[in-house]
Design a protein around this motif. Structure first.
Motif, PDB file in Angstrom:
ATOM      1  N   MET A  74      -5.605 -20.479 -22.848  1.00 14.44           N
ATOM      2  CA  MET A  74      -5.800 -21.883 -23.193  1.00 14.44           C
ATOM      3  C   MET A  74      -7.117 -22.414 -22.629  1.00 14.44           C
ATOM      4  O   MET A  74      -7.815 -23.199 -23.285  1.00 14.44           O
ATOM      5  N   ARG A  75      -7.448 -22.008 -21.404  1.00 13.55           N
ATOM      6  CA  ARG A  75      -8.714 -22.437 -20.802  1.00 13.55           C
ATOM      7  C   ARG A  75      -9.901 -21.897 -21.593  1.00 13.55           C
ATOM      8  O   ARG A  75     -10.902 -22.601 -21.797  1.00 13.55           O
ATOM      9  N   LEU A  76      -9.793 -20.643 -22.034  1.00  9.69           N
ATOM     10  CA  LEU A  76     -10.856 -20.042 -22.824  1.00  9.69           C
ATOM     11  C   LEU A  76     -11.036 -20.781 -24.155  1.00  9.69           C
ATOM     12  O   LEU A  76     -12.168 -21.092 -24.558  1.00  9.69           O
ATOM     13  N   LEU A  77      -9.925 -21.077 -24.817  1.00 11.90           N
ATOM     14  CA  LEU A  77      -9.986 -21.783 -26.093  1.00 11.90           C
ATOM     15  C   LEU A  77     -10.515 -23.201 -25.925  1.00 11.90           C
ATOM     16  O   LEU A  77     -11.273 -23.696 -26.773  1.00 11.90           O
ATOM     17  N   TYR A  78     -10.133 -23.870 -24.834  1.00  9.04           N
ATOM     18  CA  TYR A  78     -10.624 -25.228 -24.562  1.00  9.04           C
ATOM     19  C   TYR A  78     -12.139 -25.202 -24.361  1.00  9.04           C
ATOM     20  O   TYR A  78     -12.861 -26.065 -24.875  1.00  9.04           O
ATOM     21  N   LYS A  79     -12.594 -24.203 -23.636  1.00  7.02           N
ATOM     22  CA  LYS A  79     -14.027 -24.075 -23.385  1.00  7.02           C
ATOM     23  C   LYS A  79     -14.796 -23.814 -24.674  1.00  7.02           C
ATOM     24  O   LYS A  79     -15.834 -24.454 -24.943  1.00  7.02           O
ATOM     25  N   GLU A  80     -14.296 -22.865 -25.485  1.00  2.00           N
ATOM     26  CA  GLU A  80     -15.027 -22.445 -26.677  1.00  2.00           C
ATOM     27  C   GLU A  80     -14.851 -23.397 -27.858  1.00  2.00           C
ATOM     28  O   GLU A  80     -15.767 -23.543 -28.685  1.00  2.00           O
ATOM     29  N   MET A  81     -13.701 -24.050 -27.955  1.00  2.00           N
ATOM     30  CA  MET A  81     -13.421 -24.921 -29.098  1.00  2.00           C
ATOM     31  C   MET A  81     -13.825 -26.370 -28.848  1.00  2.00           C
ATOM     32  O   MET A  81     -14.270 -27.067 -29.775  1.00  2.00           O
ATOM     33  N   GLU A  87     -20.976 -24.768 -31.248  1.00  2.00           N
ATOM     34  CA  GLU A  87     -20.793 -23.412 -31.756  1.00  2.00           C
ATOM     35  C   GLU A  87     -19.585 -23.341 -32.677  1.00  2.00           C
ATOM     36  O   GLU A  87     -19.586 -22.615 -33.671  1.00  2.00           O
ATOM     37  N   SER A  88     -18.548 -24.118 -32.345  1.00  2.00           N
ATOM     38  CA  SER A  88     -17.347 -24.126 -33.184  1.00  2.00           C
ATOM     39  C   SER A  88     -17.651 -24.673 -34.573  1.00  2.00           C
ATOM     40  O   SER A  88     -17.147 -24.167 -35.584  1.00  2.00           O
ATOM     41  N   LEU A  89     -18.494 -25.715 -34.610  1.00  2.00           N
ATOM     42  CA  LEU A  89     -18.829 -26.328 -35.894  1.00  2.00           C
ATOM     43  C   LEU A  89     -19.608 -25.381 -36.794  1.00  2.00           C
ATOM     44  O   LEU A  89     -19.574 -25.513 -38.020  1.00  2.00           O
ATOM     45  N   ILE A 209     -13.017 -14.642 -30.690  1.00  2.00           N
ATOM     46  CA  ILE A 209     -13.184 -16.092 -30.587  1.00  2.00           C
ATOM     47  C   ILE A 209     -13.697 -16.636 -31.913  1.00  2.00           C
ATOM     48  O   ILE A 209     -13.209 -17.658 -32.419  1.00  2.00           O
ATOM     49  N   ARG A 210     -14.673 -15.963 -32.480  1.00  2.00           N
ATOM     50  CA  ARG A 210     -15.209 -16.376 -33.781  1.00  2.00           C
ATOM     51  C   ARG A 210     -14.133 -16.291 -34.869  1.00  2.00           C
ATOM     52  O   ARG A 210     -14.036 -17.161 -35.741  1.00  2.00           O
ATOM     53  N   ASN A 211     -13.334 -15.223 -34.813  1.00  2.00           N
ATOM     54  CA  ASN A 211     -12.249 -15.095 -35.791  1.00  2.00           C
ATOM     55  C   ASN A 211     -11.249 -16.238 -35.670  1.00  2.00           C
ATOM     56  O   ASN A 211     -10.767 -16.766 -36.676  1.00  2.00           O
ATOM     57  N   PHE A 212     -10.941 -16.603 -34.427  1.00  2.00           N
ATOM     58  CA  PHE A 212     -10.010 -17.718 -34.202  1.00  2.00           C
ATOM     59  C   PHE A 212     -10.608 -19.029 -34.715  1.00  2.00           C
ATOM     60  O   PHE A 212      -9.927 -19.799 -35.401  1.00  2.00           O
ATOM     61  N   GLN A 213     -11.869 -19.284 -34.383  1.00  2.00           N
ATOM     62  CA  GLN A 213     -12.535 -20.503 -34.853  1.00  2.00           C
ATOM     63  C   GLN A 213     -12.535 -20.565 -36.373  1.00  2.00           C
ATOM     64  O   GLN A 213     -12.205 -21.592 -36.974  1.00  2.00           O
ATOM     65  N   LEU A 214     -12.909 -19.443 -36.984  1.00  2.57           N
ATOM     66  CA  LEU A 214     -13.021 -19.370 -38.430  1.00  2.57           C
ATOM     67  C   LEU A 214     -11.681 -19.603 -39.118  1.00  2.57           C
ATOM     68  O   LEU A 214     -11.567 -20.433 -40.030  1.00  2.57           O
ATOM     69  N   SER A 215     -10.657 -18.893 -38.666  1.00  2.55           N
ATOM     70  CA  SER A 215      -9.344 -19.009 -39.305  1.00  2.55           C
ATOM     71  C   SER A 215      -8.681 -20.356 -39.011  1.00  2.55           C
ATOM     72  O   SER A 215      -7.971 -20.909 -39.862  1.00  2.55           O
TER      73      SER A 215
END
Length: 318
Positions: A74-81, A87-89, A209-215
């Motif tokens: 969750m911490r990783l996703l919060y940081k990256e998303m 980067e997420s956009l 991480i990119r796959n998660f963002q994309l999907s």
């Protein structure tokens, strides 16, 4: 890894990719035409949503395994998303493109036989090459340019109809719709693949991480599209109207297709992928002609198909 083990790995990857590609196309085609009553068919828009959600869950499971705990994940996703939202956009562009492309794929296979679809869809190699030159400054060898010219000629030949053949106007119209969907899909596939490759290479985020963002973004866009496009049907018949075991099989195979291709490209090469595509088209042709009875080759197809297959294989050589 020994040479023998490496050969076994490549053979296994080849077999998996051939089965995935062939199975996805044939099952999708069959699932859309197994009943004459179109009102009983599943909604294309909802299957795209379901496919993206499966990708989200798969990426989440992998990230959870990598981080070791739910809190770390969750911490990783919060940081990256959230914190790294710029980067997420960037993933929003391929997310929108993939969503449109996936919808077009289902529509195309509702109007075209599986063989014509698969062979024509190889035009995406040409589009990908052009975008690679423009966006990644990639240089292509003379042999690769020759293969792209062969690809174009083969695709044109496949689309030529025998003037003496009797074709119903409604069937022609359906063929045209299918062809337009495939051509748009080729353009989107080429652009999106190169764009995604570019942000992967320039960024420091992991592939998952990119796959998660994309999907994740794709699932939101796909859900909005489903609610807008099929609101009345979903309201009256339900989101999962027409779903059965075969529908979920098609969705699952389609969802994991992207992961399989990524795995192949990591441990194998473009040549292997080209061979897998060629073998898949041959198998699809035999099954469509002898078992499904939904494909009758036109005279020009006999000339065009081998050209496309040869171009796909030739392009993999440097």
């Amino acid at each position: 890894m020994s040479t023998k083990s490496n050969k076994r790995l490549k053979f296994g990857l080849l077999l998996i990719l051939v089965l995935q590609t062939t199975g996805c196309v044939l099952l999708l085609r069959y699932s859309r035409h197994r009943t004459k009553d179109s009102s009983k068919n599943y909604l294309v828009s909802t299957t795209v949503v379901s496919s993206e959600i499966i990708k989200v869950l798969t990426s989440l499971i992998v990230l959870l395994a990598q981080t070791g705990s739910l809190m770390s994940c969750m911490r990783l996703l919060y940081k990256e998303m959230i914190l790294n939202r710029q980067e997420s956009l960037k993933s929003a562009v391929p997310a929108l493109s993939y969503t449109v492309q996936n919808n077009l794929l289902f529509v195309a296979l509702s109007h075209l036989d599986s063989v014509t679809y698969q062979v024509t869809y190889q035009l995406k190699i040409l589009v990908t090459a052009i975008f690679s030159v423009l966006m990644l400054n990639k240089r292509l060898s003379l042999l690769q340019w020759v293969s792209l010219i062969m690809l174009m000629a083969g695709v044109v030949a496949i689309q030529l109809h025998d003037p003496s053949a009797q074709t119903k106007s409604s069937e022609r119209q359906n063929d045209l719709i299918g062809l337009i969907c495939v051509l748009i899909s080729c353009f989107l596939s080429g652009f999106t693949g190169v764009y995604f490759e570019k942000i992967l290479k320039k960024g420091d985020q992991s592939l998952w991480i990119r796959n998660f963002q994309l999907s994740f973004i794709s699932s939101i866009i796909a859900l909005i599209n489903a609610l807008v496009q099929d609101h009345s049907t979903i309201s009256s018949l339900g989101f999962f109207h027409g779903y059965d075991y075969l529908t979920w099989t098609v969705i699952s195979i389609h969802a994991f297709g992207g992961f399989i291709v990524a795995f192949v490209m990591k441990y194998a090469d473009n040549i292997l992928k080209g061979f897998a595509t060629s073998i898949s088209i041959v198998i699809s042709t035999l099954i469509s002609f002898y078992l499904l009875d939904d494909f009758t080759p036109q005279p020009y197809f006999i000339y065009g198909a081998p050209m496309v297959l040869a171009a796909v294989i030739l392009y993999g050589y440097k």
